[in-house]
Design a protein around this motif. Structure first.
Motif, PDB file in Angstrom:
ATOM      1  N   SER A  76     -10.734  15.517  16.614  1.00  0.00           N
ATOM      2  CA  SER A  76     -10.020  15.000  15.587  1.00  0.00           C
ATOM      3  C   SER A  76     -10.140  13.365  15.600  1.00  0.00           C
ATOM      4  O   SER A  76     -10.546  12.752  16.405  1.00  0.00           O
ATOM      5  N   ARG A  77      -9.478  12.869  14.578  1.00  0.00           N
ATOM      6  CA  ARG A  77      -9.461  11.508  14.479  1.00  0.00           C
ATOM      7  C   ARG A  77      -8.295  10.995  13.686  1.00  0.00           C
ATOM      8  O   ARG A  77      -7.685  11.617  13.052  1.00  0.00           O
ATOM      9  N   ASP A  78      -8.060   9.695  13.975  1.00  0.00           N
ATOM     10  CA  ASP A  78      -6.720   9.066  13.506  1.00  0.00           C
ATOM     11  C   ASP A  78      -7.346   7.699  12.887  1.00  0.00           C
ATOM     12  O   ASP A  78      -7.691   6.753  13.809  1.00  0.00           O
ATOM     13  N   ASN A  79      -7.785   7.577  11.855  1.00  0.00           N
ATOM     14  CA  ASN A  79      -8.331   6.401  11.402  1.00  0.00           C
ATOM     15  C   ASN A  79      -7.412   5.112  11.319  1.00  0.00           C
ATOM     16  O   ASN A  79      -7.701   4.041  11.157  1.00  0.00           O
ATOM     17  N   ALA A  80      -6.090   5.388  11.401  1.00  0.00           N
ATOM     18  CA  ALA A  80      -5.335   4.406  11.231  1.00  0.00           C
ATOM     19  C   ALA A  80      -5.084   3.761  12.657  1.00  0.00           C
ATOM     20  O   ALA A  80      -4.833   2.626  12.862  1.00  0.00           O
ATOM     21  N   LYS A  81      -5.421   4.405  13.748  1.00  0.00           N
ATOM     22  CA  LYS A  81      -5.405   4.079  15.000  1.00  0.00           C
ATOM     23  C   LYS A  81      -6.799   3.805  15.798  1.00  0.00           C
ATOM     24  O   LYS A  81      -6.972   3.551  16.974  1.00  0.00           O
ATOM     25  N   ASN A  82      -7.761   3.865  14.850  1.00  0.00           N
ATOM     26  CA  ASN A  82      -9.508   3.679  15.284  1.00  0.00           C
ATOM     27  C   ASN A  82      -9.666   4.385  16.585  1.00  0.00           C
ATOM     28  O   ASN A  82     -10.444   3.843  17.375  1.00  0.00           O
ATOM     29  N   THR A  83      -9.155   5.656  16.543  1.00  0.00           N
ATOM     30  CA  THR A  83      -9.364   6.226  17.522  1.00  0.00           C
ATOM     31  C   THR A  83      -9.884   7.935  17.229  1.00  0.00           C
ATOM     32  O   THR A  83      -9.304   8.450  16.279  1.00  0.00           O
ATOM     33  N   VAL A  84     -10.803   8.462  18.096  1.00  0.00           N
ATOM     34  CA  VAL A  84     -11.157   9.993  17.881  1.00  0.00           C
ATOM     35  C   VAL A  84     -10.782  10.450  19.164  1.00  0.00           C
ATOM     36  O   VAL A  84     -10.808   9.979  20.501  1.00  0.00           O
ATOM     37  N   TYR A  85     -10.603  11.842  19.362  1.00  0.00           N
ATOM     38  CA  TYR A  85      -9.772  12.600  20.204  1.00  0.00           C
ATOM     39  C   TYR A  85     -10.834  13.716  20.528  1.00  0.00           C
ATOM     40  O   TYR A  85     -11.370  14.545  19.492  1.00  0.00           O
ATOM     41  N   LEU A  86     -10.901  14.472  21.701  1.00  0.00           N
ATOM     42  CA  LEU A  86     -11.528  15.818  21.958  1.00  0.00           C
ATOM     43  C   LEU A  86     -10.733  16.288  22.853  1.00  0.00           C
ATOM     44  O   LEU A  86     -10.128  15.870  23.858  1.00  0.00           O
ATOM     45  N   GLN A  87      -9.958  17.395  22.436  1.00  0.00           N
ATOM     46  CA  GLN A  87      -8.927  18.291  23.043  1.00  0.00           C
ATOM     47  C   GLN A  87      -9.884  19.403  23.801  1.00  0.00           C
ATOM     48  O   GLN A  87     -10.490  20.000  23.134  1.00  0.00           O
ATOM     49  N   LEU A  88      -9.745  19.483  25.233  1.00  0.00           N
ATOM     50  CA  LEU A  88     -10.589  20.291  25.930  1.00  0.00           C
ATOM     51  C   LEU A  88      -9.615  21.434  26.354  1.00  0.00           C
ATOM     52  O   LEU A  88      -8.660  21.092  27.266  1.00  0.00           O
TER      53      LEU A  88
END
Length: 127
Positions: A71-83
């Motif tokens: 997933s990504r949060d463009n407002a926070k400039n961050t991409v996530y990977l839930q494992l």
């Protein structure tokens, strides 16, 4: 200059969960497709997951489909990977990468398409 910094790696037991994050700085984050790759000892780097700039296209490797979520949060400039439901074979260094040359809302699975890479975060799954 574009910088990618991963966090969230660690050691868990089989069946456990981790959430990786990759913070990006240097250019407008919403223009990048983002990918996660991993590399285990003595193995080649392999694709894990990718998400398009606006999130409309998401791809997963067959080995992680149904267990990992990008997933990504463009407002926070961050991409996530839930494992989730981690297995010992998921043990690897996990890298995030940015594809700045992407056209449209697409996501690539090929590492050569990615222009910028983070330093990696270690994920270790014990049996």
């Amino acid at each position: 200059q574009v910088q990618l910094v991963e966090s969230g790696g660690g050691r868990v037991q089989t069946g456990g969960s981790l959430r990786l994050a990759c913070s990006v700085s240097g250019r407008p984050f919403g223009l990048y497709a983002m990918g996660w790759f991993r590399q285990a000892p003595e193995k080649e780097r392999e694709f894990v997951a990718a998400i398009s700039p606006r999130g409309g296209s998401i791809k997963y490797a067959d080995s992680v489909k149904g267990r990992f979520t990008i997933s990504r949060d463009n407002a926070k400039n961050t991409v996530y990977l839930q494992l989730d439901s981690l297995k010992p074979e998921d043990t690897a260094i996990y890298y995030c990468a940015a594809d700045f040359a992407v056209i449209g809302d697409r996501a690539s699975t090929g590492p050569l398409n990615y222009d910028y890479w983070g330093q990696g975060t270690q994920v270790t799954v014990s049996s």
